[in-house]
Write an enzyme that holds these catalytic residues in place. Structure first.
Site, short mmCIF file in Angstrom:
data_model
loop_
_atom_site.label_atom_id
_atom_site.label_comp_id
_atom_site.label_asym_id
_atom_site.label_seq_id
_atom_site.Cartn_x
_atom_site.Cartn_y
_atom_site.Cartn_z
N GLY A 40 0.78 28.96 12.41
CA GLY A 40 1.31 28.97 13.71
C GLY A 40 2.56 28.20 13.64
O GLY A 40 2.91 27.44 12.67
N GLY A 58 3.94 24.03 9.29
CA GLY A 58 4.10 23.63 8.02
C GLY A 58 4.27 24.63 7.08
O GLY A 58 4.33 24.38 5.79
N SER A 76 6.64 27.13 6.41
CA SER A 76 7.71 27.25 5.70
C SER A 76 7.87 26.31 4.47
O SER A 76 8.19 26.42 3.52
CB SER A 76 8.79 26.95 6.65
OG SER A 76 8.80 28.43 7.68
N HIS A 135 16.45 24.09 7.72
CA HIS A 135 15.79 24.71 6.65
C HIS A 135 16.80 24.65 5.37
O HIS A 135 16.07 24.43 4.24
CB HIS A 135 15.61 26.30 7.13
CG HIS A 135 14.32 26.56 7.67
ND1 HIS A 135 13.29 27.25 7.22
CD2 HIS A 135 13.87 26.09 8.94
CE1 HIS A 135 12.11 27.28 7.93
NE2 HIS A 135 12.46 26.69 9.20
N ARG A 136 17.92 24.85 5.57
CA ARG A 136 18.84 24.79 4.60
C ARG A 136 19.13 23.56 3.92
O ARG A 136 19.20 23.66 2.80
CB ARG A 136 20.40 25.51 4.93
CG ARG A 136 20.29 26.52 5.29
CD ARG A 136 21.80 27.14 5.72
NE ARG A 136 21.85 28.38 5.94
CZ ARG A 136 22.94 29.22 6.54
NH1 ARG A 136 23.84 28.54 7.20
NH2 ARG A 136 23.15 30.51 6.57
N ARG A 191 16.79 21.04 3.57
CA ARG A 191 15.50 21.01 2.45
C ARG A 191 15.58 21.71 1.17
O ARG A 191 14.57 21.32 0.46
CB ARG A 191 14.45 20.68 3.14
CG ARG A 191 13.86 22.13 3.85
CD ARG A 191 12.50 22.03 4.77
NE ARG A 191 12.10 23.09 4.90
CZ ARG A 191 11.73 23.32 6.14
NH1 ARG A 191 11.95 22.58 7.12
NH2 ARG A 191 11.10 24.35 6.51
N ARG A 192 16.38 22.57 1.53
CA ARG A 192 16.24 23.68 0.10
C ARG A 192 17.17 23.24 -0.88
O ARG A 192 18.14 22.46 -0.83
CB ARG A 192 16.58 25.24 0.58
CG ARG A 192 15.66 25.96 1.58
CD ARG A 192 15.87 27.37 1.52
NE ARG A 192 17.12 27.66 2.05
CZ ARG A 192 17.45 28.03 3.06
NH1 ARG A 192 16.66 28.05 4.17
NH2 ARG A 192 18.91 28.65 3.32
N GLU A 204 20.80 36.98 4.03
CA GLU A 204 20.49 37.33 5.66
C GLU A 204 20.10 38.55 5.85
O GLU A 204 20.95 39.38 6.07
CB GLU A 204 21.08 36.60 6.53
CG GLU A 204 21.42 35.07 6.63
CD GLU A 204 22.12 34.46 7.44
OE1 GLU A 204 23.11 35.09 8.02
OE2 GLU A 204 22.49 33.21 7.58
N ASP A 221 11.24 34.37 4.77
CA ASP A 221 10.84 33.77 5.84
C ASP A 221 11.40 34.50 6.94
O ASP A 221 12.78 34.00 7.10
CB ASP A 221 11.15 32.32 5.55
CG ASP A 221 10.71 31.23 6.70
OD1 ASP A 221 9.87 31.85 7.49
OD2 ASP A 221 10.86 30.14 6.40
#
Length: 403
Positions: free
Chosen positions: A233, A237, A239, A274-275, A277-278, A286, A304
């Protein structure tokens, strides 16, 4: 050459003394771990830790034949007590090699953090690499080293170290990757085993003796699932879980199906988080055109997410309008979904996909909302049917549904 893991835990051990966390509370029996120390062929001790003599006795090993003791991580505390009969511990300078009378050769590996890694070659030519907690090799280039038969490192704390070793060819498909320096970062037991298996690694209990390069060990090397679906949901967590599963791979193509939304500051902040932590080595595409990507060979794909892919597909077929839906939109969407699932079935590259699990709460008030909920449920079921592993993430906890 064989190695006995006298301990497999972090420097403070597991459970940590006086720590009230859930991981420490459940680290009992075989899940309890002393500080990591390795005994190679009974003659070389890597890291002298408190109680190492008792650990050796519990493992059915003697330290009486140890000819060399080497330290890997920095030590700035009180002097380490050396058990009677053991030689004084030392350290090999980075890049230098030490030849032992037993026929072992030990080369010091430079790290990107304080400490020393050790590459050990046995009299039989088998090779192992041992890295201290929090350490990754420095200065490795693709093809710069030979493939090791066994690598022991902090897989949980430094998955990027494993990624570097893979990129340099030091870790291959037949390399036995063993996680050591295990701390209370992840729950022990099945959850730890699941996370390590996703990285192609494993953990063993303290006292285990492993024959390096033996056929029976190769059968125990985890097989990384080729296709994984991670459901969950909002803010569950999912992702983070998907990204964690590919953190030990040197190259990953991150496929963002949401694209960019000019003028939407909240969406921009989400994308930036998101970016950030990658890993920097990952590339981003995209696009919602997933079928060609799935058909190509290449590094692992992280998609994702499927729910945004569905939104785009429903936009394209006019699914939000009842008349267009009845006049061919439904059929067109089924064809798009079938093409996607067929591409997943035929994919030869590693794929980790993320999708929202919906339909467990309030029934949407509009016909188009209910249509989207129904179609996402169908898409998730069809995609999951083509995956070796399916996970449901709830409150940050990953529950395996398959695999």
């Amino acid at each position: 050459m064989d190695v006995t893991l006298l301990g497999t835990g972090a420097p403070e051990g597991l459970p940590r003394p006086h720590c009230p966390c859930a991981a420490c509370a459940t680290a009992l029996g075989a899940q309890a771990r002393a500080a990591t120390a390795l005994l190679v062929d009974g003659s070389l001790l890597l890291d002298l830790t408190p109680g190492v003599a008792f650990a050796a006795a519990r493992a059915g090993q003697s330290l009486g034949q140890v000819a060399q003791v080497l330290m890997s991580h920095p030590h700035d505390g009180p002097a380490v007590e050396v058990p009677a009969g053991l030689p004084q511990p030392g350290r090999v300078p980075d890049g230098r090699e030490l030849a032992l009378l037993t026929g072992h050769r030990v080369r010091a590996v430079a790290l990107d953090s304080p400490g020393t890694g050790y590459a050990v070659t046995g009299p039989d030519g088998k090779r192992l690499l041992y890295l201290p907690p929090g350490g990754a090799p420095a200065g490795l280039e693709e093809g710069s080293v030979q493939t090791y038969d066994m690598v022991l490192l902090d897989v949980v704390g430094r998955p990027d170290a494993l990624a570097k070793l893979r990129a340099a060819g030091a870790v291959g498909r037949a390399t036995d990757v063993v996680a050591v320096h295990l701390d209370h970062d992840v729950p022990p037991g099945a959850e730890l085993s699941r996370r390590l298996a996703a990285a192609g690694a494993r953990a063993v209990p303290d006292g285990t003796t492993l024959a390096i390069g033996a056929y029976e060990n190769m059968a125990a090397v985890p097989d990384v699932p080729r296709r994984t679906l991670v459901l969950g949901g909002a803010r569950s967590g999912k992702s983070v879980e998907a990204e964690r599963r590919l953190g030990s791979f040197p190259e990953v193509l991150y496929v963002a199906t949401g694209g960019t939304r000019g003028g939407d500051s909240e969406w921009t902040a989400r994308v930036a988080a998101h970016r950030e932590r990658r890993p920097g080595s990952w590339r981003t595409a995209e696009t919602c055109d997933l079928v060609p990507l799935l058909a190509q060979d290449g590094p692992p794909l992280l998609i994702d997410c499927l729910s945004l892919w569905l939104t785009d597909a429903m936009d394209a077929v006019g699914a939000w309008d009842d008349d267009e839906w009845a006049a061919g939109g439904e059929r067109s969407l089924r064809e798009r979904t079938a093409a996607l699932t067929s591409a997943v079935r035929a994919a030869r590259r590693t794929v980790v996909a993320v999708s929202n699990e919906v339909g467990s709460g309030i029934v949407p008030a509009t016909a188009s909302g209910r249509r989207y909920r129904d179609e996402l449920g169908r898409l998730n079921a069809a995609f999951a049917a083509e995956c070796e592993q399916v996970l449901l993430v709830v409150a940050g906890q990953a529950l395996p549904l398959r695999g």
